[in-house]
Design a protein around this motif. Structure first.
Motif, PDB file in Angstrom:
ATOM      1  N   LYS A  28      -3.970  12.372   3.977  1.00 51.47           N
ATOM      2  CA  LYS A  28      -4.603  11.340   4.805  1.00 51.47           C
ATOM      3  C   LYS A  28      -5.352  10.323   3.939  1.00 51.47           C
ATOM      4  N   LYS A  29      -4.621   9.799   2.929  1.00 50.92           N
ATOM      5  CA  LYS A  29      -5.205   8.809   2.027  1.00 50.92           C
ATOM      6  C   LYS A  29      -4.288   7.601   1.922  1.00 50.92           C
ATOM      7  N   ARG A  30      -4.925   6.430   1.747  1.00 49.66           N
ATOM      8  CA  ARG A  30      -4.183   5.190   1.530  1.00 49.66           C
ATOM      9  C   ARG A  30      -4.573   4.631   0.166  1.00 49.66           C
TER      10      ARG A  30
ATOM     11  N   PRO B  46      -1.779   9.443  -6.751  1.00 50.45           N
ATOM     12  CA  PRO B  46      -2.186  10.513  -5.831  1.00 50.45           C
ATOM     13  C   PRO B  46      -2.344  11.828  -6.584  1.00 50.45           C
ATOM     14  N   GLU B  47      -2.852  12.821  -5.900  1.00 50.18           N
ATOM     15  CA  GLU B  47      -3.048  14.135  -6.516  1.00 50.18           C
ATOM     16  C   GLU B  47      -1.704  14.695  -7.010  1.00 50.18           C
ATOM     17  N   ALA B  48      -1.774  15.552  -8.009  1.00 51.12           N
ATOM     18  CA  ALA B  48      -0.565  16.102  -8.624  1.00 51.12           C
ATOM     19  C   ALA B  48       0.291  16.878  -7.626  1.00 51.12           C
TER      20      ALA B  48
ATOM     21  N   THR C 263       0.837  -1.196   0.000  1.00 54.19           N
ATOM     22  CA  THR C 263       0.000   0.000   0.000  1.00 54.19           C
ATOM     23  C   THR C 263       0.876   1.252   0.000  1.00 54.19           C
ATOM     24  N   LEU C 264       0.299   2.342  -0.491  1.00 53.44           N
ATOM     25  CA  LEU C 264       0.947   3.648  -0.457  1.00 53.44           C
ATOM     26  C   LEU C 264       0.138   4.563   0.451  1.00 53.44           C
ATOM     27  N   VAL C 265       0.822   5.391   1.207  1.00 54.66           N
ATOM     28  CA  VAL C 265       0.155   6.288   2.148  1.00 54.66           C
ATOM     29  C   VAL C 265       0.572   7.721   1.872  1.00 54.66           C
ATOM     30  N   ASP C 266      -0.432   8.567   1.655  1.00 53.68           N
ATOM     31  CA  ASP C 266      -0.212  10.004   1.519  1.00 53.68           C
ATOM     32  C   ASP C 266      -0.600  10.624   2.853  1.00 53.68           C
TER      33      ASP C 266
END
Length: 199
Positions: free
Chosen positions: A138-140, A176-178, A131-134
């Motif tokens: 606060k997003k996975r 994820p977002e830019a 998994t990737l965590v931003d």
């Protein structure tokens, strides 16, 4: 024999000689259209983009060793080396890397690597648990699946990695977002790692 006939014969001979001379000149100079002077059947030298890559034992081209984004040590001397995290225009993020067995014996890949989802695990060994965590947003992000619940990641690999061998892998996620340039990577058996996104 008349003088006119002799002159005509000489003109014909000169014309034939001129045609033959031009033909030889064309053959000598016109065989190399690109001007490189290299025989098209000869092998070309290795280009710089190939010089930084190595072949893994499976025959796949390994990522360049000098582009390591993260290197974390897991259980029994196994290392996870992440070499790229590329965002593309289609809205995906692809993570590439290798698992290296630096131990003295074979390393059995844990079943936990395939994740906890029964439908995904039914498709065999994979890296669906990655998994990737931003942390800022606060997003996975989880590994993408196709319509048959097959994860878009390396799968069907051997159950063990021999001593000194590597397992090259990829895993594809929603991008994820830019504005996000770094994400954390979480994978069973390894410490969390932070990697930089390119693209």
């Amino acid at each position: 024999m008349t003088a006119r006939y002799v002159r005509k014969t000489r003109r014909t001979g000169v014309a034939v000689l001129l045609v033959v001379t031009l033909a030889f000149s064309t053959a000598a100079c016109g065989g190399d259209d690109d001007g490189s002077g290299q025989d098209k059947g000869a092998s070309s030298p290795t280009t710089p983009r190939d010089s930084g890559k190595a072949k893994s034992k499976s025959g796949e081209t390994a990522p360049e060793a000098d582009t390591v984004l993260a290197n974390v040590k897991g259980d029994s001397g196994v290392e996870m080396v992440i070499t790229s995290a590329m965002r593309d225009s289609g809205g995906f993020l692809t993570v590439n890397g290798q698992f290296k067995n630096a131990g003295s014996g074979a390393y059995t890949t844990p079943i936990q690597w395939s994740g906890r989802e029964t439908a995904v695990a039914a498709n065999g060994r994979s890296l669906a648990a990655m998994t990737l965590v931003d942390s800022k947003a606060k997003k996975r992000y989880y590994v993408l699946r196709d319509t048959d619940n097959r994860p878009l990641t390396t799968s069907g690999y051997e159950p063990s990695i021999e001593a000194g061998a590597t397992l090259t892998f990829f895993a594809q996620f929603p991008a994820p977002e830019a504005s996000t340039h770094e994400v954390g990577v979480q994978f069973p058996g390894f410490p969390n790692a932070t990697i930089e996104i390119s693209g």
